[in-house]
Write a protein that holds these residues in place. Sequence first.
Motif, short mmCIF file in Angstrom:
data_model
loop_
_atom_site.label_atom_id
_atom_site.label_comp_id
_atom_site.label_asym_id
_atom_site.label_seq_id
_atom_site.Cartn_x
_atom_site.Cartn_y
_atom_site.Cartn_z
N UNK A 17 -45.74 -1.34 -60.00
CA UNK A 17 -46.57 -2.36 -59.36
C UNK A 17 -45.69 -3.54 -58.97
N UNK A 18 -45.68 -3.87 -57.68
CA UNK A 18 -44.85 -4.96 -57.19
C UNK A 18 -43.41 -4.59 -56.90
N UNK A 107 -42.96 -5.11 -48.13
CA UNK A 107 -43.21 -4.66 -49.50
C UNK A 107 -44.36 -5.43 -50.16
N UNK A 108 -44.99 -6.34 -49.40
CA UNK A 108 -46.15 -7.04 -49.94
C UNK A 108 -45.93 -8.47 -50.37
N UNK A 109 -44.80 -9.07 -49.96
CA UNK A 109 -44.49 -10.46 -50.32
C UNK A 109 -44.24 -11.25 -49.03
N UNK A 110 -45.32 -11.78 -48.42
CA UNK A 110 -45.21 -12.33 -47.06
C UNK A 110 -44.61 -13.73 -46.96
N UNK A 111 -44.31 -14.40 -48.06
CA UNK A 111 -43.86 -15.79 -47.96
C UNK A 111 -42.47 -16.01 -48.54
N UNK A 112 -41.66 -14.98 -48.54
CA UNK A 112 -40.31 -15.08 -49.12
C UNK A 112 -39.43 -15.95 -48.24
N UNK A 113 -38.75 -16.90 -48.87
CA UNK A 113 -37.79 -17.75 -48.16
C UNK A 113 -36.52 -17.85 -49.01
N UNK A 114 -35.59 -16.90 -48.84
CA UNK A 114 -34.38 -16.91 -49.67
C UNK A 114 -33.48 -18.09 -49.36
N UNK A 141 -41.27 -15.74 -56.20
CA UNK A 141 -40.54 -15.14 -55.09
C UNK A 141 -39.88 -13.84 -55.55
N UNK A 142 -39.88 -12.81 -54.72
CA UNK A 142 -39.30 -11.51 -55.10
C UNK A 142 -37.78 -11.51 -54.99
N UNK A 143 -37.20 -10.39 -55.40
CA UNK A 143 -35.80 -10.08 -55.17
C UNK A 143 -35.75 -9.02 -54.07
N UNK A 144 -34.85 -9.19 -53.10
CA UNK A 144 -34.65 -8.21 -52.05
C UNK A 144 -33.20 -7.76 -52.11
N UNK A 145 -32.97 -6.45 -52.28
CA UNK A 145 -31.64 -5.91 -52.53
C UNK A 145 -31.32 -4.82 -51.50
N UNK A 146 -30.25 -5.02 -50.74
CA UNK A 146 -29.87 -4.12 -49.65
C UNK A 146 -28.60 -3.36 -50.04
N UNK A 147 -28.65 -2.02 -49.95
CA UNK A 147 -27.51 -1.18 -50.29
C UNK A 147 -26.79 -0.72 -49.03
N UNK A 176 -34.35 -2.32 -51.79
CA UNK A 176 -35.27 -2.39 -52.92
C UNK A 176 -35.85 -3.80 -52.98
N UNK A 177 -37.16 -3.87 -53.16
CA UNK A 177 -37.85 -5.15 -53.30
C UNK A 177 -38.67 -5.11 -54.58
N UNK A 178 -38.53 -6.14 -55.43
CA UNK A 178 -39.41 -6.22 -56.60
C UNK A 178 -39.78 -7.68 -56.86
N UNK A 179 -41.04 -7.85 -57.26
CA UNK A 179 -41.57 -9.19 -57.53
C UNK A 179 -42.91 -9.08 -58.22
N UNK A 180 -43.64 -10.19 -58.26
CA UNK A 180 -44.96 -10.17 -58.88
C UNK A 180 -44.88 -9.65 -60.32
N UNK A 181 -45.69 -8.64 -60.66
CA UNK A 181 -45.68 -8.13 -62.03
C UNK A 181 -44.39 -7.43 -62.43
#
Length: 214
Positions: A17-18, A107-114, A141-147, A176-181
């Motif tokens: 989830x998230x 991924x469901x996190x529309x307000x990310x501002x890194x 805020x989520x983490x966004x990880x690019x490989x 990979x994106x993870x955030x929220x729960x």
Amino acid sequence: MLDLFSEEAPWLEPLAEGAAILRRRARDEAAALLALVDDIAAQNPFHHRITPGGHRMSVAMTNCGDFGWSTDARGYQYSEYDSVSGQRWPAMPDRFHQLAVACAEEAGFPHFQPDACLINRYAPEAKLSLHQDKDEQDMRQPIVSVSLGLPAVFQFGGFERGDAVQRVLLEHGDVVVWGGPSRLRYHGILPLKAGSHPATGAFRYNLTFRRAFR
């Protein structure tokens, strides 16, 4: 309609989830991303940081953005300046920012501002032990990880270090994106296997976007 069975199309693969993997999401722009990594490294070279415990990290790193993450004898911290060079971190390229924002939204996190992008370079046998990303002020805020480059095995665990982990292969262009729960789940990378990738040679690069400060 997105074809989930296409070998060419990106698709979303749930992790928890998230949390999700956007398969092949950055593949088409990987060459441009890697060229920007080269530009950033020319300004702030990759460096093997020393952990507070005195260990040399196997992963080499640099940063870009308003803030950069680093580690030294004082601990783990975000700063506007590189403690090694004393210089400000290079600015985050617009293309980096746009990709991170778009992937987070998908991924469901529309307000990310890194405001920070940690760039890790993995050589064979380099790894990242299980850890939580918890040095950021804004956990909303989520983490966004690019490989990019060589494939690696990503470990995605629970909220305690000893919890069971999922092990998934990340390939060139996966995000990979993870955030929220799932924001504080433990995660890491197993030792990189030797190989050669057409875009990166013997290396894997990882772009990790965060919001360090509110």
